[in-house]
Design a protein around this motif. Sequence first.
Motif, PDB file in Angstrom:
ATOM      1  N   VAL A 217       0.838  -1.203   0.000  1.00 12.23           N
ATOM      2  CA  VAL A 217       0.000   0.000   0.000  1.00 12.23           C
ATOM      3  C   VAL A 217       0.871   1.250   0.000  1.00 12.23           C
ATOM      4  O   VAL A 217       0.604   2.219  -0.728  1.00 12.23           O
ATOM      5  N   ARG A 218       1.926   1.251   0.798  1.00  7.34           N
ATOM      6  CA  ARG A 218       2.865   2.379   0.803  1.00  7.34           C
ATOM      7  C   ARG A 218       3.467   2.578  -0.585  1.00  7.34           C
ATOM      8  O   ARG A 218       3.642   3.722  -1.033  1.00  7.34           O
ATOM      9  N   ALA A 219       3.780   1.480  -1.239  1.00  7.55           N
ATOM     10  CA  ALA A 219       4.409   1.572  -2.557  1.00  7.55           C
ATOM     11  C   ALA A 219       3.483   2.255  -3.563  1.00  7.55           C
ATOM     12  O   ALA A 219       3.933   3.033  -4.407  1.00  7.55           O
ATOM     13  N   VAL A 220       2.181   1.966  -3.468  1.00 10.20           N
ATOM     14  CA  VAL A 220       1.216   2.619  -4.349  1.00 10.20           C
ATOM     15  C   VAL A 220       1.254   4.129  -4.134  1.00 10.20           C
ATOM     16  O   VAL A 220       1.292   4.923  -5.086  1.00 10.20           O
ATOM     17  N   ALA A 221       1.252   4.554  -2.864  1.00  5.89           N
ATOM     18  CA  ALA A 221       1.285   5.988  -2.553  1.00  5.89           C
ATOM     19  C   ALA A 221       2.586   6.627  -3.006  1.00  5.89           C
ATOM     20  O   ALA A 221       2.592   7.722  -3.583  1.00  5.89           O
TER      21      ALA A 221
ATOM     22  N   MET B 286      -5.461  -8.456  -3.366  1.00  3.75           N
ATOM     23  CA  MET B 286      -4.516  -7.371  -3.129  1.00  3.75           C
ATOM     24  C   MET B 286      -4.438  -6.389  -4.294  1.00  3.75           C
ATOM     25  O   MET B 286      -4.295  -5.186  -4.082  1.00  3.75           O
ATOM     26  N   ASP B 287      -4.524  -6.878  -5.530  1.00  3.93           N
ATOM     27  CA  ASP B 287      -4.432  -5.946  -6.656  1.00  3.93           C
ATOM     28  C   ASP B 287      -5.615  -4.982  -6.674  1.00  3.93           C
ATOM     29  O   ASP B 287      -5.476  -3.818  -7.071  1.00  3.93           O
ATOM     30  N   GLU B 288      -6.779  -5.446  -6.204  1.00  2.75           N
ATOM     31  CA  GLU B 288      -7.937  -4.558  -6.142  1.00  2.75           C
ATOM     32  C   GLU B 288      -7.830  -3.584  -4.969  1.00  2.75           C
ATOM     33  O   GLU B 288      -8.268  -2.430  -5.071  1.00  2.75           O
ATOM     34  N   VAL B 289      -7.251  -4.036  -3.861  1.00  5.24           N
ATOM     35  CA  VAL B 289      -6.975  -3.125  -2.745  1.00  5.24           C
ATOM     36  C   VAL B 289      -6.068  -1.997  -3.223  1.00  5.24           C
ATOM     37  O   VAL B 289      -6.293  -0.821  -2.913  1.00  5.24           O
ATOM     38  N   GLU B 290      -5.049  -2.343  -4.001  1.00  4.80           N
ATOM     39  CA  GLU B 290      -4.126  -1.325  -4.519  1.00  4.80           C
ATOM     40  C   GLU B 290      -4.859  -0.318  -5.409  1.00  4.80           C
ATOM     41  O   GLU B 290      -4.570   0.886  -5.361  1.00  4.80           O
ATOM     42  N   SER B 291      -5.806  -0.795  -6.209  1.00  2.07           N
ATOM     43  CA  SER B 291      -6.557   0.122  -7.069  1.00  2.07           C
ATOM     44  C   SER B 291      -7.419   1.071  -6.249  1.00  2.07           C
ATOM     45  O   SER B 291      -7.518   2.267  -6.559  1.00  2.07           O
ATOM     46  N   VAL B 292      -8.050   0.547  -5.198  1.00  6.52           N
ATOM     47  CA  VAL B 292      -8.861   1.398  -4.322  1.00  6.52           C
ATOM     48  C   VAL B 292      -7.973   2.449  -3.651  1.00  6.52           C
ATOM     49  O   VAL B 292      -8.333   3.633  -3.565  1.00  6.52           O
ATOM     50  N   VAL B 293      -6.804   2.017  -3.175  1.00 13.35           N
ATOM     51  CA  VAL B 293      -5.868   2.951  -2.539  1.00 13.35           C
ATOM     52  C   VAL B 293      -5.408   4.004  -3.539  1.00 13.35           C
ATOM     53  O   VAL B 293      -5.335   5.200  -3.219  1.00 13.35           O
ATOM     54  N   ALA B 294      -5.101   3.575  -4.771  1.00 12.34           N
ATOM     55  CA  ALA B 294      -4.648   4.525  -5.790  1.00 12.34           C
ATOM     56  C   ALA B 294      -5.716   5.572  -6.086  1.00 12.34           C
ATOM     57  O   ALA B 294      -5.410   6.747  -6.318  1.00 12.34           O
ATOM     58  N   HIS B 295      -6.980   5.146  -6.068  1.00 10.63           N
ATOM     59  CA  HIS B 295      -8.079   6.105  -6.244  1.00 10.63           C
ATOM     60  C   HIS B 295      -8.064   7.148  -5.132  1.00 10.63           C
ATOM     61  O   HIS B 295      -8.153   8.361  -5.399  1.00 10.63           O
ATOM     62  N   GLU B 296      -7.936   6.699  -3.882  1.00  9.65           N
ATOM     63  CA  GLU B 296      -7.930   7.630  -2.753  1.00  9.65           C
ATOM     64  C   GLU B 296      -6.713   8.545  -2.795  1.00  9.65           C
ATOM     65  O   GLU B 296      -6.814   9.742  -2.509  1.00  9.65           O
ATOM     66  N   VAL B 297      -5.564   7.994  -3.149  1.00 14.57           N
ATOM     67  CA  VAL B 297      -4.351   8.805  -3.281  1.00 14.57           C
ATOM     68  C   VAL B 297      -4.529   9.843  -4.383  1.00 14.57           C
ATOM     69  O   VAL B 297      -4.037  10.971  -4.288  1.00 14.57           O
ATOM     70  N   GLY B 298      -5.273   9.466  -5.424  1.00 16.32           N
ATOM     71  CA  GLY B 298      -5.520  10.398  -6.525  1.00 16.32           C
ATOM     72  C   GLY B 298      -6.190  11.677  -6.076  1.00 16.32           C
ATOM     73  O   GLY B 298      -5.893  12.766  -6.602  1.00 16.32           O
TER      74      GLY B 298
ATOM     75  N   ALA C 109      -6.525   4.095 -12.045  1.00 18.49           N
ATOM     76  CA  ALA C 109      -6.312   3.132 -13.126  1.00 18.49           C
ATOM     77  C   ALA C 109      -4.935   3.299 -13.754  1.00 18.49           C
ATOM     78  O   ALA C 109      -4.287   2.309 -14.120  1.00 18.49           O
ATOM     79  N   ARG C 110      -4.475   4.541 -13.853  1.00 19.78           N
ATOM     80  CA  ARG C 110      -3.133   4.773 -14.429  1.00 19.78           C
ATOM     81  C   ARG C 110      -2.040   4.209 -13.547  1.00 19.78           C
ATOM     82  O   ARG C 110      -1.009   3.743 -14.028  1.00 19.78           O
ATOM     83  N   HIS C 111      -2.231   4.264 -12.226  1.00 19.92           N
ATOM     84  CA  HIS C 111      -1.179   3.850 -11.302  1.00 19.92           C
ATOM     85  C   HIS C 111      -1.302   2.390 -10.866  1.00 19.92           C
ATOM     86  O   HIS C 111      -0.457   1.906 -10.117  1.00 19.92           O
TER      87      HIS C 111
END
Length: 385
Positions: free
Chosen positions: A184-188, A235-247, A328-330
């Motif tokens: 999750v940190r890596a996504v951010a 986990m890949d879907e968790v990362e997408s949700v996190v990326a949306h929030e980070v966006g 989606a981009r990240h």
Amino acid sequence: MTTAPRLDPERLRRARAYRKFTLWTGIASTAAGVITMVALHVLEIGVFARWFVSPVPSGSTWEYRRVIDAAPVFLIVASFTVIGWIVQLPFASLSWQRGRREGLVVQSLASAFADRLKTLVLMLILYGIPLTAWYVILPRPEWWLWTIAGAAVMALVSTLLGPALSSLFFRFEPLTDQAVAERVRAVAERAGVRVSGVYRWGRGAKTTAANAAVIGLGPTKRIALGDTLLERFPMDEVESVVAHEVGHDVSGDPPRYVAAFAVAGSAALILTRVLVDTVTSEGPVHGAADPASYPLIAAAFSVIGLLGRPGLMAFTRWRESAADAFGARHTSRESMARALARLADQNLADPEPPRWEEICFYSHPAIANRVRARGLRWEEFATRA
């Protein structure tokens, strides 16, 4: 590759029924509040309350007392706020019962009522005090300027206090699964956002609905993952949700939201004051600046807020769409689409509500439209009924 969730036709039927229930319960709740406040105004209960808490000296009338003590005004605002809260209780009970029946709510009735009491206390503090201040400045010629400034301050304070207020209703604790926390940190970090920690958001004691958020500012910024999300999403879907929030954070949405709510709030208050002044030009209530006008103020503000809601919802849907594109981009558009389909299934959300409902009431685009916006066919993620 993670398999996309298949939306059961029976669950889709239940989601549509639940959407209709939620819509009409919300409209009925608002209507009941407005009707109650208008009735209290017609019965001159506000006039009685004003006299009771701050009687006018013998030989004068309130009309010539353009300044009234803040404490009596707060008592009037608080009293009618409690009345409004009581009027909403039956609708809250209906929502709790239906949510329990659908398996979306797991919270006990006692816990739900305790949360309603907390909400009442917060309303008295966060809205009762500012409304009292508003009454104090309404007799001034520059009242409109102070109204705009006050709405801006309220929007900012509400945004800053959001994380602290959430902790009154949910438990947040550091995520102990370090492997998940690092991903999750890596996504951010790929998006240029540094967070102080990754937290487990204890939603499961109250609901089965999944969610996540980026909360805090500067060095206190952290990612909160709902336990309902962690337990049911790959986990890949968790990362997408996190990326949306980070966006939202990367795109500068927090200040955008503060500005939007400040504009909407100040416009609604100014229109409310003008409308109430017009309606009470004659009679025992001496305009919006008279504390006795509070029932009418509350009713008018609710109606104006409902009429103005589509404009504000258009703004929030725009920002949610931008956050989807960023997420989606990240990660990938496929994992984002799968996450959205899983959210629809787990949160019992109708993925394709009527367009008019989406325009008037939805803060996010309909889930099917969010998938299509990524260039994918929604039908690939849902079972045809």
